[in-house]
Structure formats: structure tokens, C-alpha cells
Write a protein that holds these residues in place. Sequence first.
Motif, PDB file in Angstrom:
ATOM      1  N   GLU A 181     -14.171   8.978   2.777  1.00 37.33           N
ATOM      2  CA  GLU A 181     -13.665  10.231   2.212  1.00 37.33           C
ATOM      3  C   GLU A 181     -12.170  10.123   1.905  1.00 37.33           C
ATOM      4  OE1 GLU A 181     -14.277  14.354   1.066  1.00 37.33           O
ATOM      5  OE2 GLU A 181     -15.538  12.578   1.281  1.00 37.33           O
ATOM      6  N   TRP A 182     -11.420   9.514   2.814  1.00 40.13           N
ATOM      7  CA  TRP A 182      -9.968   9.447   2.663  1.00 40.13           C
ATOM      8  C   TRP A 182      -9.519   8.327   1.720  1.00 40.13           C
ATOM      9  CZ3 TRP A 182      -6.346  10.718   7.301  1.00 40.13           C
ATOM     10  CH2 TRP A 182      -6.743  11.926   7.886  1.00 40.13           C
ATOM     11  N   PHE A 183     -10.127   7.153   1.868  1.00 37.47           N
ATOM     12  CA  PHE A 183      -9.553   5.963   1.234  1.00 37.47           C
ATOM     13  C   PHE A 183     -10.380   5.389   0.082  1.00 37.47           C
ATOM     14  CE2 PHE A 183      -8.127   5.964   5.729  1.00 37.47           C
ATOM     15  CZ  PHE A 183      -6.793   6.269   5.488  1.00 37.47           C
ATOM     16  N   ASN A 198      -0.688   5.035 -11.433  1.00 40.25           N
ATOM     17  CA  ASN A 198      -1.581   3.900 -11.748  1.00 40.25           C
ATOM     18  C   ASN A 198      -2.869   3.938 -10.932  1.00 40.25           C
ATOM     19  OD1 ASN A 198       0.283   2.804 -13.613  1.00 40.25           O
ATOM     20  ND2 ASN A 198       1.372   1.736 -11.946  1.00 40.25           N
ATOM     21  N   GLY A 199      -3.408   5.148 -10.751  1.00 34.70           N
ATOM     22  CA  GLY A 199      -4.687   5.311 -10.070  1.00 34.70           C
ATOM     23  C   GLY A 199      -4.617   5.319  -8.556  1.00 34.70           C
ATOM     24  N   LEU A 200      -3.382   5.218  -8.001  1.00 32.63           N
ATOM     25  CA  LEU A 200      -3.222   5.219  -6.544  1.00 32.63           C
ATOM     26  C   LEU A 200      -2.288   6.343  -6.120  1.00 32.63           C
ATOM     27  CD1 LEU A 200      -2.722   1.405  -5.820  1.00 32.63           C
ATOM     28  CD2 LEU A 200      -4.831   2.736  -5.589  1.00 32.63           C
ATOM     29  N   PRO A 201      -2.496   6.907  -4.920  1.00 33.33           N
ATOM     30  CA  PRO A 201      -1.569   7.927  -4.421  1.00 33.33           C
ATOM     31  C   PRO A 201      -0.160   7.349  -4.286  1.00 33.33           C
ATOM     32  CG  PRO A 201      -3.599   7.889  -3.116  1.00 33.33           C
ATOM     33  CD  PRO A 201      -3.627   6.683  -3.990  1.00 33.33           C
ATOM     34  N   LYS A 202       0.813   8.146  -4.582  1.00 31.20           N
ATOM     35  CA  LYS A 202       2.206   7.714  -4.496  1.00 31.20           C
ATOM     36  C   LYS A 202       2.529   7.277  -3.059  1.00 31.20           C
ATOM     37  CE  LYS A 202       6.944   9.214  -5.528  1.00 31.20           C
ATOM     38  NZ  LYS A 202       7.791  10.328  -5.991  1.00 31.20           N
ATOM     39  N   GLY A 203       3.175   6.129  -2.930  1.00 32.16           N
ATOM     40  CA  GLY A 203       3.547   5.609  -1.613  1.00 32.16           C
ATOM     41  C   GLY A 203       2.554   4.600  -1.074  1.00 32.16           C
ATOM     42  N   TRP A 204       1.342   4.537  -1.662  1.00 29.19           N
ATOM     43  CA  TRP A 204       0.355   3.548  -1.253  1.00 29.19           C
ATOM     44  C   TRP A 204       0.624   2.255  -2.031  1.00 29.19           C
ATOM     45  CZ3 TRP A 204      -5.186   5.602  -0.073  1.00 29.19           C
ATOM     46  CH2 TRP A 204      -5.100   6.809   0.648  1.00 29.19           C
ATOM     47  N   LYS A 205       0.389   1.120  -1.380  1.00 32.88           N
ATOM     48  CA  LYS A 205       0.673  -0.153  -2.022  1.00 32.88           C
ATOM     49  C   LYS A 205      -0.477  -1.138  -1.849  1.00 32.88           C
ATOM     50  CE  LYS A 205       5.701   0.201  -1.517  1.00 32.88           C
ATOM     51  NZ  LYS A 205       6.928  -0.404  -0.925  1.00 32.88           N
ATOM     52  N   ARG A 206      -0.800  -1.809  -2.944  1.00 30.27           N
ATOM     53  CA  ARG A 206      -1.782  -2.892  -2.877  1.00 30.27           C
ATOM     54  C   ARG A 206      -0.998  -4.207  -2.825  1.00 30.27           C
ATOM     55  NH1 ARG A 206      -7.088  -2.701  -3.905  1.00 30.27           N
ATOM     56  NH2 ARG A 206      -6.906  -0.781  -5.145  1.00 30.27           N
ATOM     57  N   THR A 207      -1.081  -4.880  -1.691  1.00 32.40           N
ATOM     58  CA  THR A 207      -0.280  -6.080  -1.485  1.00 32.40           C
ATOM     59  C   THR A 207      -1.038  -7.066  -0.599  1.00 32.40           C
ATOM     60  OG1 THR A 207       1.880  -6.878  -0.728  1.00 32.40           O
ATOM     61  CG2 THR A 207       0.874  -5.117   0.550  1.00 32.40           C
ATOM     62  N   LYS A 208      -0.525  -8.272  -0.499  1.00 28.13           N
ATOM     63  CA  LYS A 208      -1.177  -9.274   0.347  1.00 28.13           C
ATOM     64  C   LYS A 208      -1.144  -8.831   1.807  1.00 28.13           C
ATOM     65  CE  LYS A 208      -0.397 -13.372  -2.526  1.00 28.13           C
ATOM     66  NZ  LYS A 208       0.217 -14.720  -2.592  1.00 28.13           N
ATOM     67  N   LEU A 209      -2.219  -9.134   2.517  1.00 26.75           N
ATOM     68  CA  LEU A 209      -2.356  -8.726   3.916  1.00 26.75           C
ATOM     69  C   LEU A 209      -1.154  -9.183   4.739  1.00 26.75           C
ATOM     70  CD1 LEU A 209      -5.459  -8.617   6.088  1.00 26.75           C
ATOM     71  CD2 LEU A 209      -3.621 -10.083   6.883  1.00 26.75           C
ATOM     72  N   ILE A 210      -0.647 -10.395   4.460  1.00 22.39           N
ATOM     73  CA  ILE A 210       0.433 -10.977   5.258  1.00 22.39           C
ATOM     74  C   ILE A 210       1.708 -10.135   5.195  1.00 22.39           C
ATOM     75  CG2 ILE A 210       1.291 -12.436   3.377  1.00 22.39           C
ATOM     76  CD1 ILE A 210       1.093 -13.328   7.145  1.00 22.39           C
ATOM     77  N   LYS A 211       1.816  -9.262   4.196  1.00 19.20           N
ATOM     78  CA  LYS A 211       3.007  -8.404   4.052  1.00 19.20           C
ATOM     79  C   LYS A 211       3.173  -7.482   5.258  1.00 19.20           C
ATOM     80  CE  LYS A 211       6.281  -6.502   1.334  1.00 19.20           C
ATOM     81  NZ  LYS A 211       7.407  -7.227   0.718  1.00 19.20           N
ATOM     82  N   ASN A 212       2.045  -6.993   5.793  1.00 17.47           N
ATOM     83  CA  ASN A 212       2.098  -6.029   6.900  1.00 17.47           C
ATOM     84  C   ASN A 212       1.472  -6.520   8.199  1.00 17.47           C
ATOM     85  OD1 ASN A 212       3.355  -3.760   5.526  1.00 17.47           O
ATOM     86  ND2 ASN A 212       1.451  -3.605   4.357  1.00 17.47           N
ATOM     87  N   ILE A 213       0.752  -7.648   8.125  1.00 17.98           N
ATOM     88  CA  ILE A 213      -0.013  -8.105   9.280  1.00 17.98           C
ATOM     89  C   ILE A 213       0.236  -9.587   9.543  1.00 17.98           C
ATOM     90  CG2 ILE A 213      -2.324  -8.286  10.304  1.00 17.98           C
ATOM     91  CD1 ILE A 213      -1.606  -5.407   9.716  1.00 17.98           C
TER      92      ILE A 213
END
Length: 396
Positions: A181-183, A198-213
Amino acid sequence: MEVRIGDSIECNPTVKLVKGNEYPLIDIDKITVGRKLVTNKDTIVYEKQSGCKFQNGDTLMARITPCLENGKMAMASIPDKGIGSTELFVFRGKKGITDNDFVYYFLKQSYIRNLAANSMTGASGRQRADLKFIKKIKFDLPTLPIQQKIASTLSAYDRLIENNTRRIRLLEQMAENLYKEWFVRFRFPEHEKVEMINGLPKGWKRTKLIKNIKTSSGGTPSRNKGEYYKNGTIPWIKTGELQDCILINTEECITEDAVNNSSAKLFPKGTLLMAMYGVNVGKLGISEIEATCNQACCVFTPKQIDYKYYLFHYLKSIREYLLSISFGAAQQNLSQELIKSIRVLFPDEKTNISFVKEVEPLFKEISIIQQQNQLLTRQRDLLLPRLMSGKLEVKS
């Protein structure tokens, strides 16, 4: 009456399958230690391939180390006939002599498993029990009515465990529905106030996993050194235990010496893991205990924001993609480099915090129910040898 297993229980009984027909498939990894029943999610077309053959109500018991010693055993719960791993023995009650449920509980006894383990032959780490030896094991067989009474008493515990397991599945479904429902549909709280870019909520980012994990893995202490496993107190997770679930205990524990002399590393409670190799590739688990793991597990550690609940559902939702990028002819593999490069849609911190507040109580409730099941399992297993030995009498 003293009898031999081979005279009173059918061992690897003949089951005729029809070539070209589709049958339930049960592999050894689908058997959960402590759960009485195992059912199939997968099917296979029978083309006279190798594998054990069984029918509904048969007991399937692991014959390979360490699965046998760890109690990998269950009753098949399928519509009719099925096929499974070559690493399983099949046992069935003999008509008029032994009850199917009694056979399951009889074979669950630790002393039977220990005797079977003592018959093992083969290369270290891949040893298998000898069915001929198992058939010769002698035991005192109670009358059929007593067998049925013993099985009925123990089955009451297993019914409670199964009911709890169904409750867990409902809670898991609630968490998954919330994630979608949320994502997936982007109907998170106050979504109507959020600008879409660009089809995404403002502040959300599509990036490589290694960026945050951060990612890492563990190791397997030498199987040639039994002292690394005997009387171990440190939980050690294997990929077979990663079943898209919460982990509150492990099949095996290792010692401090094992940790100090291997690549196994302790990671904190609340860590997310994923299987990188074999039939379980892509399967996930969240550890509710401080533990170690083998080298086939990928360990996810947050750099700043703890995305474990979100990432659990996200990685589960892209499993088909993960399988498509895995490599290897004999078995599928996901390298850490591949995992690090996966592009992940990360929500902003505020939305992630809100999601955690909603789903964490569900995961905590799952953990509580799993602990209840652990207690029921312990009580059942304490009762089992007393009933079987006759120390605790039952009336027919």
C-alpha cells in the motif's frame, strides 16, 4: 513386546509414480525442526528422476549430517503421493502393527537419532546414516491402542503449534499488505500532499544498495573440529534457516574458539540477512538474537537509517529479478558485488520511520508467538521420552 524397526515399521516403502504426472515436491530445506507437518509449495513432473517417494502421512527423516542430528524430520501433509530429496528416509506404520503418528514421534526421540547418527559413513561433512543399521534397532513396542493414545497426547501440542503458525502467517500478510500500500501504490500517510517528481515521491531516491547499506558475510568453522560445535553457545545461522522469517534461535551453535578461528563474526540483534547460494538464494531473515552466520549469508548493516523492515519486503518483492541475475551452473549464486549494485528505491527518512512504527509491532507479535511455539515444542519434547518409555502411563 521387543521388536526391530525393520519388522514393525515400513522403511523406504515402495511408492509408484506415473511418468509425466505432476507431484508435490518436498526438499529437505522445507522441513522445519520442531514442526510436525511439512507440505509442498512446489511441484515437479516425474520423469523417473532420483529422489525419495512417499505418500500422505509418511514420516520423512534426514539421513545426512548435520540435518539428522539436528532433528530434520516431519510428516508429509499432501493430497496423495509426492517426491523429495534423495537425502530423506521414508518411514510408514505397518497396517495393524504400528500407527503412522506414533512412528513419527518414535523416530523423533533423540536416542533413535543418536543411534542412526552412529551408523553414518562417508566423507567428513557429507556422512549419511545406514538404513540397514536403523532397521536392526530394537525397541519395546506398545499395543496399537496405547500407540494411538501416546500419539494423540503429543499431537495436541503440535496442533497448538500449527495454529500459532497460522497466526504468524496472517501477521506476515498484514505487514506485506502495508508495504504494498505504501511503497507500491504510493498510498502512504499524507501522500496526497507530496509532490511527485519523475514518477516518485519527492525525497525518495532510487540508488545502489551500497549507498545506504553495508554488506558482509560470515564463515563456517571447520567441521573436522567437533569441539567448535560441541556445547557451543553462540547461535550460528545457515541459509537453510532463512525462510523469509524472524529468527529467534538456530539449529546449531558454535563456541568462542570457533568464532576466533574462522570467518564467522558476531552481528547484533535486529540484523537482516539474505541467502546468497543454493536452493534458498534470495530468501531472507531478521535475527532477533545476537548471532553469527555462514559464508553463504549476506549480512545487511545500515549506514545511517535502519531500513531493515523496508528492505526485507523490497528484496522479497524483487526475488525473481535476483534469481535472474544470479550465476552458476550447478547452483545459483549471488555475489556481494551483485547485491551491492542492486538499485533500490529508498523512501525518505520520515516515511521509513512511520513505516517502522506500523510494522514493528507486527514483527514483535510474530516473535512472541514464535517464543510460545518454542515453549510448546520444549514441553512436547520433554514429554516424548517419558511416554515412549512408559514412565508416564497412558490408558488405552
